[in-house]
Design an enzyme around this catalytic site. Structure first.
Site, PDB file in Angstrom:
ATOM      1  N   ASP A 141       2.973   8.538   4.358  1.00 16.39           N
ATOM      2  CA  ASP A 141       2.351   7.244   4.051  1.00 16.39           C
ATOM      3  C   ASP A 141       2.900   6.677   2.749  1.00 16.39           C
ATOM      4  O   ASP A 141       2.232   5.934   2.041  1.00 16.39           O
ATOM      5  CB  ASP A 141       0.824   7.427   3.934  1.00 16.39           C
ATOM      6  CG  ASP A 141       0.083   6.102   3.961  1.00 16.39           C
ATOM      7  OD1 ASP A 141      -1.074   6.047   3.482  1.00 16.39           O
ATOM      8  OD2 ASP A 141       0.660   5.092   4.433  1.00 16.39           O
ATOM      9  N   LYS A 144       8.381   3.329   3.068  1.00 23.48           N
ATOM     10  CA  LYS A 144       8.682   3.382   4.516  1.00 23.48           C
ATOM     11  C   LYS A 144      10.140   3.786   4.762  1.00 23.48           C
ATOM     12  O   LYS A 144      10.438   4.410   5.760  1.00 23.48           O
ATOM     13  CB  LYS A 144       8.349   2.040   5.168  1.00 23.48           C
ATOM     14  CG  LYS A 144       6.913   1.578   4.849  1.00 23.48           C
ATOM     15  CD  LYS A 144       5.869   2.694   5.023  1.00 23.48           C
ATOM     16  CE  LYS A 144       4.551   2.379   4.326  1.00 23.48           C
ATOM     17  NZ  LYS A 144       3.662   3.579   4.182  1.00 23.48           N
ATOM     18  N   ASP A 169       2.099   6.906   9.148  1.00 22.35           N
ATOM     19  CA  ASP A 169       1.367   5.646   9.109  1.00 22.35           C
ATOM     20  C   ASP A 169       2.363   4.476   9.103  1.00 22.35           C
ATOM     21  O   ASP A 169       3.533   4.638   8.739  1.00 22.35           O
ATOM     22  CB  ASP A 169       0.496   5.585   7.850  1.00 22.35           C
ATOM     23  CG  ASP A 169      -0.472   4.400   7.876  1.00 22.35           C
ATOM     24  OD1 ASP A 169      -0.860   3.924   6.800  1.00 22.35           O
ATOM     25  OD2 ASP A 169      -0.816   3.933   8.990  1.00 22.35           O
ATOM     26  N   ASN A 170       1.920   3.297   9.521  1.00 21.74           N
ATOM     27  CA  ASN A 170       2.672   2.038   9.365  1.00 21.74           C
ATOM     28  C   ASN A 170       3.985   1.958  10.131  1.00 21.74           C
ATOM     29  O   ASN A 170       4.936   1.320   9.672  1.00 21.74           O
ATOM     30  CB  ASN A 170       2.969   1.781   7.878  1.00 21.74           C
ATOM     31  CG  ASN A 170       1.761   1.919   7.013  1.00 21.74           C
ATOM     32  OD1 ASN A 170       1.707   2.788   6.140  1.00 21.74           O
ATOM     33  ND2 ASN A 170       0.763   1.074   7.252  1.00 21.74           N
ATOM     34  N   GLU A 199      -4.710  -1.643   8.505  1.00 16.83           N
ATOM     35  CA  GLU A 199      -6.032  -1.412   7.908  1.00 16.83           C
ATOM     36  C   GLU A 199      -6.758  -2.723   7.569  1.00 16.83           C
ATOM     37  O   GLU A 199      -6.183  -3.651   7.001  1.00 16.83           O
ATOM     38  CB  GLU A 199      -5.914  -0.551   6.636  1.00 16.83           C
ATOM     39  CG  GLU A 199      -4.844  -0.952   5.653  1.00 16.83           C
ATOM     40  CD  GLU A 199      -3.552  -0.213   5.870  1.00 16.83           C
ATOM     41  OE1 GLU A 199      -3.271   0.195   7.011  1.00 16.83           O
ATOM     42  OE2 GLU A 199      -2.786  -0.046   4.915  1.00 16.83           O
TER      43      GLU A 199
HETATM   44  N1  LIG Z   1       9.417   8.617  -2.512  1.00 19.18           N
HETATM   45  C1  LIG Z   1       8.124   8.557  -2.884  1.00 19.18           C
HETATM   46  N2  LIG Z   1       7.551   9.713  -3.303  1.00 19.18           N
HETATM   47  C2  LIG Z   1       6.268   9.706  -3.673  1.00 19.18           C
HETATM   48  C3  LIG Z   1       5.542   8.527  -3.624  1.00 19.18           C
HETATM   49  N3  LIG Z   1       4.276   8.196  -3.956  1.00 19.18           N
HETATM   50  C4  LIG Z   1       4.142   6.900  -3.730  1.00 19.18           C
HETATM   51  N4  LIG Z   1       5.298   6.391  -3.311  1.00 19.18           N
HETATM   52  C5  LIG Z   1       5.548   5.005  -3.054  1.00 19.18           C
HETATM   53  C6  LIG Z   1       4.602   4.533  -1.994  1.00 19.18           C
HETATM   54  C7  LIG Z   1       4.270   3.073  -2.180  1.00 19.18           C
HETATM   55  C8  LIG Z   1       3.183   2.665  -1.228  1.00 19.18           C
HETATM   56  C9  LIG Z   1       3.543   3.040   0.225  1.00 19.18           C
HETATM   57  N5  LIG Z   1       2.661   2.385   1.202  1.00 19.18           N
HETATM   58  C10 LIG Z   1       2.933   1.146   1.591  1.00 19.18           C
HETATM   59  O1  LIG Z   1       3.875   0.524   1.120  1.00 19.18           O
HETATM   60  C11 LIG Z   1       2.017   0.485   2.568  1.00 19.18           C
HETATM   61  C12 LIG Z   1       2.053  -0.908   2.684  1.00 19.18           C
HETATM   62  C13 LIG Z   1       1.196  -1.575   3.564  1.00 19.18           C
HETATM   63  C14 LIG Z   1       1.238  -3.052   3.690  1.00 19.18           C
HETATM   64  C15 LIG Z   1       1.362  -3.841   2.547  1.00 19.18           C
HETATM   65  C16 LIG Z   1       1.395  -5.223   2.651  1.00 19.18           C
HETATM   66  C17 LIG Z   1       1.313  -5.828   3.919  1.00 19.18           C
HETATM   67  F1  LIG Z   1       1.327  -7.170   4.007  1.00 19.18           F
HETATM   68  C18 LIG Z   1       1.201  -5.058   5.061  1.00 19.18           C
HETATM   69  C19 LIG Z   1       1.164  -3.660   4.948  1.00 19.18           C
HETATM   70  C20 LIG Z   1       0.265  -0.845   4.335  1.00 19.18           C
HETATM   71  C21 LIG Z   1       0.239   0.543   4.234  1.00 19.18           C
HETATM   72  O2  LIG Z   1      -0.649   1.288   4.969  1.00 19.18           O
HETATM   73  C22 LIG Z   1       1.105   1.209   3.358  1.00 19.18           C
HETATM   74  O3  LIG Z   1       1.042   2.582   3.301  1.00 19.18           O
HETATM   75  C23 LIG Z   1       6.212   7.375  -3.208  1.00 19.18           C
HETATM   76  N6  LIG Z   1       7.492   7.387  -2.819  1.00 19.18           N
HETATM   77 MG   LIG Z   2      -0.087   3.328   4.966  1.00 19.81          MG
END
Ligand SMILES: Nc1ncc2ncn(CCCCCNC(=O)c3cc(-c4ccc(F)cc4)cc(O)c3O)c2n1
Ligand SMILES: [Mg+2]
Length: 214
Positions: A141, A144, A169-170, A199
């Site tokens: 999660d 992406k 997820d996603n 969500e």
């Molecule tokens: N490599 C590494 N290692 C470790 C880490 N820890 C964090 N990160 C970075 C993660 C940053 C957040 C990731 N999640 C999402 O971006 C996300 C976005 C949406 C979404 C947003 C806007 C919309 F309009 C529509 C949908 C919905 C979701 O359910 C999502 O999960 C890492 N990276």
């Molecule tokens: Mg997500």
């Protein structure tokens, strides 16, 4: 220097949720995200699918990539068998600080190891840092475009075993096309799509469950 959304989410949990009650923490976050401020937790609809798959796997060792505020960490950890544990990776220190307090409020901190850092660096250290042999369950999660390289990294590091379940997820929104193509076409995975919604919205999204065949 106003508060951030994760800080406001944490304040709602500490104000409205019952300490030591994971279900009330989950319900409070869902209410906050539905009626106050949207946030990128897996949410209640996809959360029920997550719950059913975690319960089916009944993991001794679970890995979560991308903690955010700890919502899915609480969903996973509350279902673990005695002695089970969830290692969750978060690279944003501000998110990690909020997640630690959400997890503590739910009272399941003894089942959770939150590690700060990027997944690409931490995955190769899982065995030496945490004495992990293999994971029974992995929830993807985080970024992406890291789903595919990190799935391959988990394979290469020998952290998957025959039957390990990867749940992503996603896979529709924001979308993970390269990852989907890989797990759906690789002979090393048995993959299935669980249709749902982004969500707290009516936008289509879903979870992809992929069993590693060894
Ligand atoms: N490599 C590494 N290692 C470790 C880490 N820890 C964090 N990160 C970075 C993660 C940053 C957040 C990731 N999640 C999402 O971006 C996300 C976005 C949406 C979404 C947003 C806007 C919309 F309009 C529509 C949908 C919905 C979701 O359910 C999502 O999960 C890492 N990276
Ligand atoms: Mg997500």
């Amino acid at each position: 220097t106003g508060s951030t959304r994760p800080q406001r989410l944490l304040r709602a949990v500490q104000k409205k949720a019952t300490q030591g009650d994971p279900q009330s923490v989950i319900a409070t976050i869902d209410d906050f995200c539905r009626h106050s401020e949207w946030a990128m937790n897996v949410g209640d609809e996809k959360g029920l699918i997550l719950d059913s798959i975690v319960s089916e796997v009944n993991p001794s060792t679970a890995l979560e990539l991308g903690t955010y505020c700890g919502y899915s960490t609480v969903r996973i950890a509350r279902l673990l068998p005695p002695g089970g544990r969830c290692i969750t990776l978060e690279f944003n220190p501000a998110y990690a600080a909020v997640a630690r307090q959400v997890i503590a409020w739910a009272g399941i901190q003894d089942k959770v190891q939150l590690v700060e850092g990027p997944s690409g660096d931490l995955i190769p250290q899982m065995k030496e840092l945490f004495g992990v042999q293999t994971f029974d369950f992995v929830f993807l999660d985080h970024w992406k475009d890291r789903y595919l390289p990190d799935a391959k990294l988990l394979e290469e590091c020998g952290l998957l075993r025959e039957g390990t379940v990867l749940l992503a997820d996603n896979v529709i929104c924001p979308g993970t096309p390269e990852y989907l193509q890989y797990v759906r076409n690789s002979p090393r995975y048995e993959s299935r799509y669980f249709k749902s919604h982004l969500e707290y919205t009516k936008v289509e999204d879903g979870l992809e469950k992929s069993v590693f065949l060894g």
